[in-house]
Design a protein around this motif. Structure first.
Motif, PDB file in Angstrom:
ATOM      1  N   VAL A 127      36.060 -63.173  74.567  1.00 35.21           N
ATOM      2  CA  VAL A 127      35.170 -62.048  74.760  1.00 35.21           C
ATOM      3  C   VAL A 127      36.514 -61.120  74.946  1.00 35.21           C
ATOM      4  CG1 VAL A 127      33.629 -60.979  76.296  1.00 35.21           C
ATOM      5  CG2 VAL A 127      33.471 -63.454  75.934  1.00 35.21           C
ATOM      6  N   ALA A 128      36.631 -60.385  73.803  1.00 35.65           N
ATOM      7  CA  ALA A 128      37.802 -59.320  73.879  1.00 35.65           C
ATOM      8  C   ALA A 128      37.406 -58.072  74.367  1.00 35.65           C
ATOM      9  CB  ALA A 128      38.489 -59.304  72.440  1.00 35.65           C
ATOM     10  N   GLY A 129      38.211 -57.259  74.918  1.00 37.00           N
ATOM     11  CA  GLY A 129      38.146 -55.784  75.388  1.00 37.00           C
ATOM     12  C   GLY A 129      38.691 -55.260  73.968  1.00 37.00           C
ATOM     13  N   LYS A 130      38.405 -54.001  74.177  1.00 37.42           N
ATOM     14  CA  LYS A 130      39.039 -53.028  73.154  1.00 37.42           C
ATOM     15  C   LYS A 130      39.491 -51.647  73.637  1.00 37.42           C
ATOM     16  CE  LYS A 130      34.175 -51.314  72.386  1.00 37.42           C
ATOM     17  NZ  LYS A 130      32.959 -51.263  71.706  1.00 37.42           N
ATOM     18  N   GLU A 131      40.678 -51.357  73.034  1.00 42.03           N
ATOM     19  CA  GLU A 131      41.488 -50.366  73.348  1.00 42.03           C
ATOM     20  C   GLU A 131      41.367 -49.279  72.325  1.00 42.03           C
ATOM     21  OE1 GLU A 131      45.490 -51.742  73.976  1.00 42.03           O
ATOM     22  OE2 GLU A 131      45.059 -52.437  76.035  1.00 42.03           O
ATOM     23  N   SER A 132      41.543 -49.685  71.241  1.00 44.03           N
ATOM     24  CA  SER A 132      41.496 -48.635  70.113  1.00 44.03           C
ATOM     25  C   SER A 132      40.697 -49.088  68.861  1.00 44.03           C
ATOM     26  CB  SER A 132      43.124 -48.183  69.622  1.00 44.03           C
ATOM     27  OG  SER A 132      43.613 -49.195  69.105  1.00 44.03           O
ATOM     28  N   SER A 133      39.642 -49.897  69.122  1.00 44.96           N
ATOM     29  CA  SER A 133      38.803 -50.428  68.160  1.00 44.96           C
ATOM     30  C   SER A 133      37.380 -50.186  68.454  1.00 44.96           C
ATOM     31  CB  SER A 133      38.966 -51.921  67.777  1.00 44.96           C
ATOM     32  OG  SER A 133      40.547 -52.279  67.431  1.00 44.96           O
ATOM     33  N   PRO A 134      36.981 -48.872  68.242  1.00 39.63           N
ATOM     34  CA  PRO A 134      35.558 -48.369  68.728  1.00 39.63           C
ATOM     35  C   PRO A 134      34.420 -49.071  67.847  1.00 39.63           C
ATOM     36  CG  PRO A 134      36.523 -46.698  67.543  1.00 39.63           C
ATOM     37  CD  PRO A 134      37.700 -47.620  67.813  1.00 39.63           C
ATOM     38  N   GLY A 135      34.631 -49.727  66.654  1.00 37.48           N
ATOM     39  CA  GLY A 135      33.580 -50.371  65.846  1.00 37.48           C
ATOM     40  C   GLY A 135      33.629 -51.673  66.265  1.00 37.48           C
ATOM     41  N   PHE A 136      34.390 -52.332  66.866  1.00 34.09           N
ATOM     42  CA  PHE A 136      34.520 -53.692  67.262  1.00 34.09           C
ATOM     43  C   PHE A 136      33.138 -54.225  67.710  1.00 34.09           C
ATOM     44  CE2 PHE A 136      35.613 -57.303  70.101  1.00 34.09           C
ATOM     45  CZ  PHE A 136      35.582 -57.972  69.479  1.00 34.09           C
ATOM     46  N   ALA A 137      32.436 -55.311  67.084  1.00 35.11           N
ATOM     47  CA  ALA A 137      31.541 -55.994  67.722  1.00 35.11           C
ATOM     48  C   ALA A 137      31.775 -57.533  67.703  1.00 35.11           C
ATOM     49  CB  ALA A 137      30.115 -55.741  66.776  1.00 35.11           C
ATOM     50  N   SER A 138      32.011 -57.968  66.707  1.00 36.91           N
ATOM     51  CA  SER A 138      32.524 -59.503  66.489  1.00 36.91           C
ATOM     52  C   SER A 138      33.378 -59.649  65.379  1.00 36.91           C
ATOM     53  CB  SER A 138      31.257 -60.168  66.519  1.00 36.91           C
ATOM     54  OG  SER A 138      30.585 -60.129  65.312  1.00 36.91           O
ATOM     55  N   LEU A 139      34.334 -60.731  65.257  1.00 40.04           N
ATOM     56  CA  LEU A 139      34.766 -60.993  64.071  1.00 40.04           C
ATOM     57  C   LEU A 139      35.696 -62.383  64.286  1.00 40.04           C
ATOM     58  CD1 LEU A 139      38.353 -60.730  64.886  1.00 40.04           C
ATOM     59  CD2 LEU A 139      37.594 -58.312  64.763  1.00 40.04           C
ATOM     60  N   THR A 140      36.199 -62.629  63.162  1.00 39.01           N
ATOM     61  CA  THR A 140      37.121 -63.870  62.870  1.00 39.01           C
ATOM     62  C   THR A 140      38.063 -63.208  62.122  1.00 39.01           C
ATOM     63  OG1 THR A 140      36.205 -64.706  61.005  1.00 39.01           O
ATOM     64  CG2 THR A 140      35.403 -65.576  63.116  1.00 39.01           C
ATOM     65  N   HIS A 141      39.259 -63.983  62.274  1.00 42.27           N
ATOM     66  CA  HIS A 141      40.655 -63.645  61.612  1.00 42.27           C
ATOM     67  C   HIS A 141      41.197 -64.941  60.843  1.00 42.27           C
ATOM     68  CE1 HIS A 141      44.538 -62.136  60.846  1.00 42.27           C
ATOM     69  NE2 HIS A 141      44.257 -60.873  61.301  1.00 42.27           N
ATOM     70  N   PRO A 142      41.406 -64.699  59.294  1.00 36.86           N
ATOM     71  CA  PRO A 142      41.820 -65.877  58.843  1.00 36.86           C
ATOM     72  C   PRO A 142      43.084 -66.585  59.325  1.00 36.86           C
ATOM     73  CG  PRO A 142      42.004 -63.835  57.452  1.00 36.86           C
ATOM     74  CD  PRO A 142      41.120 -63.553  58.738  1.00 36.86           C
ATOM     75  N   ARG A 143      43.826 -65.684  59.813  1.00 35.12           N
ATOM     76  CA  ARG A 143      45.138 -66.028  60.396  1.00 35.12           C
ATOM     77  C   ARG A 143      45.056 -66.978  61.749  1.00 35.12           C
ATOM     78  NH1 ARG A 143      50.142 -62.127  61.910  1.00 35.12           N
ATOM     79  NH2 ARG A 143      51.939 -63.655  62.191  1.00 35.12           N
ATOM     80  N   ILE A 144      43.816 -66.863  62.416  1.00 31.35           N
ATOM     81  CA  ILE A 144      43.685 -67.860  63.622  1.00 31.35           C
ATOM     82  C   ILE A 144      42.325 -68.652  63.459  1.00 31.35           C
ATOM     83  CG2 ILE A 144      43.480 -67.590  66.142  1.00 31.35           C
ATOM     84  CD1 ILE A 144      44.188 -64.532  65.881  1.00 31.35           C
ATOM     85  N   PRO A 145      42.484 -69.482  62.576  1.00 34.63           N
ATOM     86  CA  PRO A 145      41.343 -70.571  62.278  1.00 34.63           C
ATOM     87  C   PRO A 145      40.897 -71.138  63.710  1.00 34.63           C
ATOM     88  CG  PRO A 145      43.571 -71.613  61.565  1.00 34.63           C
ATOM     89  CD  PRO A 145      43.827 -70.134  61.950  1.00 34.63           C
ATOM     90  N   GLY A 146      39.678 -71.423  63.527  1.00 36.95           N
ATOM     91  CA  GLY A 146      39.243 -72.148  65.015  1.00 36.95           C
ATOM     92  C   GLY A 146      38.782 -71.130  65.891  1.00 36.95           C
ATOM     93  N   ALA A 147      38.742 -70.049  65.729  1.00 32.43           N
ATOM     94  CA  ALA A 147      38.631 -69.048  66.987  1.00 32.43           C
ATOM     95  C   ALA A 147      37.685 -67.937  66.383  1.00 32.43           C
ATOM     96  CB  ALA A 147      39.835 -68.281  67.405  1.00 32.43           C
ATOM     97  N   MET A 148      36.786 -67.363  67.428  1.00 31.96           N
ATOM     98  CA  MET A 148      36.026 -66.277  66.944  1.00 31.96           C
ATOM     99  C   MET A 148      36.104 -65.178  68.327  1.00 31.96           C
ATOM    100  SD  MET A 148      32.066 -66.983  68.154  1.00 31.96           S
ATOM    101  CE  MET A 148      31.562 -68.340  67.288  1.00 31.96           C
ATOM    102  N   PHE A 149      35.703 -64.035  67.911  1.00 33.03           N
ATOM    103  CA  PHE A 149      36.116 -63.016  69.072  1.00 33.03           C
ATOM    104  C   PHE A 149      34.927 -62.041  69.251  1.00 33.03           C
ATOM    105  CE2 PHE A 149      39.929 -64.304  66.900  1.00 33.03           C
ATOM    106  CZ  PHE A 149      40.789 -64.452  68.027  1.00 33.03           C
ATOM    107  N   LEU A 150      34.591 -62.015  70.226  1.00 33.95           N
ATOM    108  CA  LEU A 150      33.119 -60.919  70.732  1.00 33.95           C
ATOM    109  C   LEU A 150      33.459 -59.983  71.307  1.00 33.95           C
ATOM    110  CD1 LEU A 150      30.847 -64.161  70.933  1.00 33.95           C
ATOM    111  CD2 LEU A 150      31.042 -63.105  69.070  1.00 33.95           C
ATOM    112  N   SER A 151      32.606 -58.944  71.144  1.00 32.94           N
ATOM    113  CA  SER A 151      32.587 -57.860  72.145  1.00 32.94           C
ATOM    114  C   SER A 151      31.546 -58.112  73.229  1.00 32.94           C
ATOM    115  CB  SER A 151      32.366 -56.519  71.425  1.00 32.94           C
ATOM    116  OG  SER A 151      32.121 -55.577  72.373  1.00 32.94           O
ATOM    117  N   THR A 152      31.605 -57.462  74.490  1.00 33.15           N
ATOM    118  CA  THR A 152      30.341 -57.649  75.397  1.00 33.15           C
ATOM    119  C   THR A 152      29.313 -56.884  74.906  1.00 33.15           C
ATOM    120  OG1 THR A 152      31.454 -55.673  76.383  1.00 33.15           O
ATOM    121  CG2 THR A 152      32.001 -57.809  77.401  1.00 33.15           C
ATOM    122  N   ALA A 153      29.534 -56.011  73.694  1.00 30.47           N
ATOM    123  CA  ALA A 153      28.314 -55.255  73.363  1.00 30.47           C
ATOM    124  C   ALA A 153      27.483 -56.072  72.507  1.00 30.47           C
ATOM    125  CB  ALA A 153      28.975 -54.083  72.247  1.00 30.47           C
ATOM    126  N   VAL A 154      27.756 -57.141  72.107  1.00 32.01           N
ATOM    127  CA  VAL A 154      26.724 -58.156  71.386  1.00 32.01           C
ATOM    128  C   VAL A 154      26.304 -59.181  72.461  1.00 32.01           C
ATOM    129  CG1 VAL A 154      28.049 -57.715  69.192  1.00 32.01           C
ATOM    130  CG2 VAL A 154      28.516 -59.708  70.464  1.00 32.01           C
TER     131      VAL A 154
END
Length: 512
Positions: free
Chosen positions: A207-234
């Motif tokens: 559950v990631a915070g955001k400093e300069s990514s105002p549109g962030f809701a959720s994501l995965t990154h192909p460089r980091i397999p096996g992980a997901m990143f969520l905003s508290t907004a969702v």
């Protein structure tokens, strides 16, 4: 959405069969089979890396003595996979390592030492408070603080910071944690097989915070397999949390499929890939006007799964509301319709780009197409997309309504004029689409244009202009549903141009 095509997957038997296929079919659904292929993939990578890394040699040997049930616990761990992928990529590609060899070696040595441990994945061992999402060893939730000596945790922090600038690695507070756990429980109750299958590919949830990514809701990154990143907004409620958990877990699962199946052509390059336009997203100035083939493929997979999820929510939310609360978001039947429409559109467009796919990718696309054909009883005509553009138009109206009616929002006289101008432009564009149609279809539009002209003459207030703008969108949607009986492609282009121009006109106002 302006469509009557909302009755889909409306029997328990149909939903169970769709879930069985998405969660259990080989080679693309069965999580146990895919994880077995992932193990083979990473063991082969360790074998290639043994000569260059003591840690790789130790981990390869340790995996020989590890029971079958715990192979993925180590070789599916995000920190371990990133270390292997990065080091081998540098060895095979002759590139400079982004991190010191000693750091990567420490990660692999630590993983080797922990291979025989019980039911705690290597990266999870540094957590002072280990929060699991369900009864399985993974996925688990990243929390602070961590152990003082924590080589895998420190490596993961570095990878996170360099891969996702603008986000911060944080711990969920108590309400967010509770919602996350309730969302996982709800997902397992709604779609038990699909929940297990999708989430088994996820090791850590951040559950990631955001400093300069105002549109962030959720994501995965192909460089980091096996992980997901969520905003508290969702994580507003269990229903929303369940949806986002499934959404991102399916992206993680697709990454495992990409590593173990020939989904893309041998010479595929995302940088030079043909683009597929997602008409349900607003066009952004100075941005690529579409998705590359690999992104379109994973999104079609996700939307097919979300169609099942939303259909199940539509059927069962009343019986579960006492335990999980009411649904506060969009109507689930409409969400299911949207998901199927988007999946089908992408699958159709991908069908014209099969030269970009590998053998596995062509089979995967055929598999997804079969699921959609079998379980959506009322698909849009093949090749159409105007319904996707009108869906964006309607959703934008909802967004505008919330923004314009927000208490205390400052509004200037030029904002009122901008709304009236945008509304009249939309009416003119809609009349162009309806040219040649019976006059009755355009009468309400002309009447509304007269209302806007009168408001313009007296320089009406922001409130009155906003009400007229929202009323205009309702009138336009009625006029364009169903679409006039002309060649669909020409009509769709006119509607798309109308929606994009309106978005540009309103963009500055909504940003303010």
């Amino acid at each position: 959405m302006n469509t009557t095509r909302t009755h889909l997957l409306n029997s328990d038997e149909a939903r169970r069969e769709a879930e069985e296929i998405l969660a259990g079919d080989r080679p693309f659904g069965d999580c146990d089979y895919i994880r077995q292929r992932t193990r083979i993939h990473y063991r082969h990578r360790l074998l290639l890396l043994k000569e260059h890394s003591k840690g790789a040699h130790l981990l390869f040997t340790a995996q020989e003595d590890t029971s079958d049930g715990r192979h993925h616990q180590v070789l599916g761990d995000p920190a371990v996979r990133v270390a292997i992928d990065t080091w081998l990529g540098a060895v095979l590609g002759g590139r400079e390592l982004p991190w010191p060899e000693e750091e990567l070696d420490a990660v692999l040595e630590t993983a080797a030492a922990r291979s025989a441990r019980a039911d705690v994945p290597p990266l999870a061992e540094g957590a002072a408070d280990l929060v699991r999402l369900h009864e399985a060893a993974w996925p688990w939730v990243w929390t602070e603080p961590r152990a003082e000596v924590d080589p895998l945790g420190e490596f993961f922090r570095r990878v996170f910071a360099e891969s996702l600038p603008g986000l911060t690695l944080a711990s969920p507070d108590a309400p967010a944690r509770e919602t996350l756990l309730r969302g996982a429980a709800l997902l397992h109750e709604l779609c038990p097989r699909l929940a297990r299958s999708a989430l088994s590919h996820v090791h850590v949830i951040v559950v990631a915070g955001k400093e300069s990514s105002p549109g962030f809701a959720s994501l995965t990154h192909p460089r980091i397999p096996g992980a997901m990143f969520l905003s508290t907004a969702v994580l507003g409620d269990a229903w929303q949390a369940a949806e986002y958990l499934l959404h991102e877990a399916m992206h993680v699962k697709f990454t495992d499929l990409e590593h173990t199946h020939s989904l893309l052509g041998e010479h595929y390059d995302a940088e030079t890939s043909p683009l597929i336009r997602p008409h349900w997203n607003r066009a952004r100035p100075q941005a690529d006007d579409g998705w590359p083939i690999d992104r379109a493929l994973t999104v079609s997979h996700v939307y097919t799964s979300l169609a099942l999820f939303h259909s199940t929510v539509a059927a069962r939310h009343a019986e579960l509301a006492d335990r999980y609360g009411p649904i506060t978001g969009a109507d689930p039947a409409r969400q299911a319709r949207r998901s199927f429409d988007r999946a089908q559109y992408l699958i159709q467009r991908l069908g014209g780009r099969t030269e970009q796919l590998g053998t596995g990718g062509r089979l995967f696309l055929r598999w997804l197409h079969g699921i959609n054909q079998a379980f959506d009883p009322s698909p849009a005509p093949e090749g159409t997309y105007v319904h996707l553009v009108l869906d964006l138009y309607e959703r934008e109206a909802d967004t505008i309504r919330r923004a314009l009616t927000r208490p205390g929002a400052p509004h200037a006289d030029e904002d009122a004029a901008s709304l009236r101008s945008a509304a009249r432009h939309e009416i003119g564009s809609c009349l162009a689409v309806l040219a040649g149609e019976p006059a009755g279809r355009s009468r309400e539009l002309r009447d509304q244009d007269g209302v806007l002209a009168e408001l313009e003459s007296r320089q009406a207030s922001f409130h009155d202009s906003a009400e007229a703008f929202l009323r205009t969108r309702e009138v336009v949607l009625r006029a364009l549903s169903p679409m006039p009986g002309r060649r669909e492609e020409a009509s769709a282009e006119l509607v798309r141009a109308m929606v994009e121009e309106s978005g540009r006109r309103l963009g500055a106002l909504l940003e303010r």
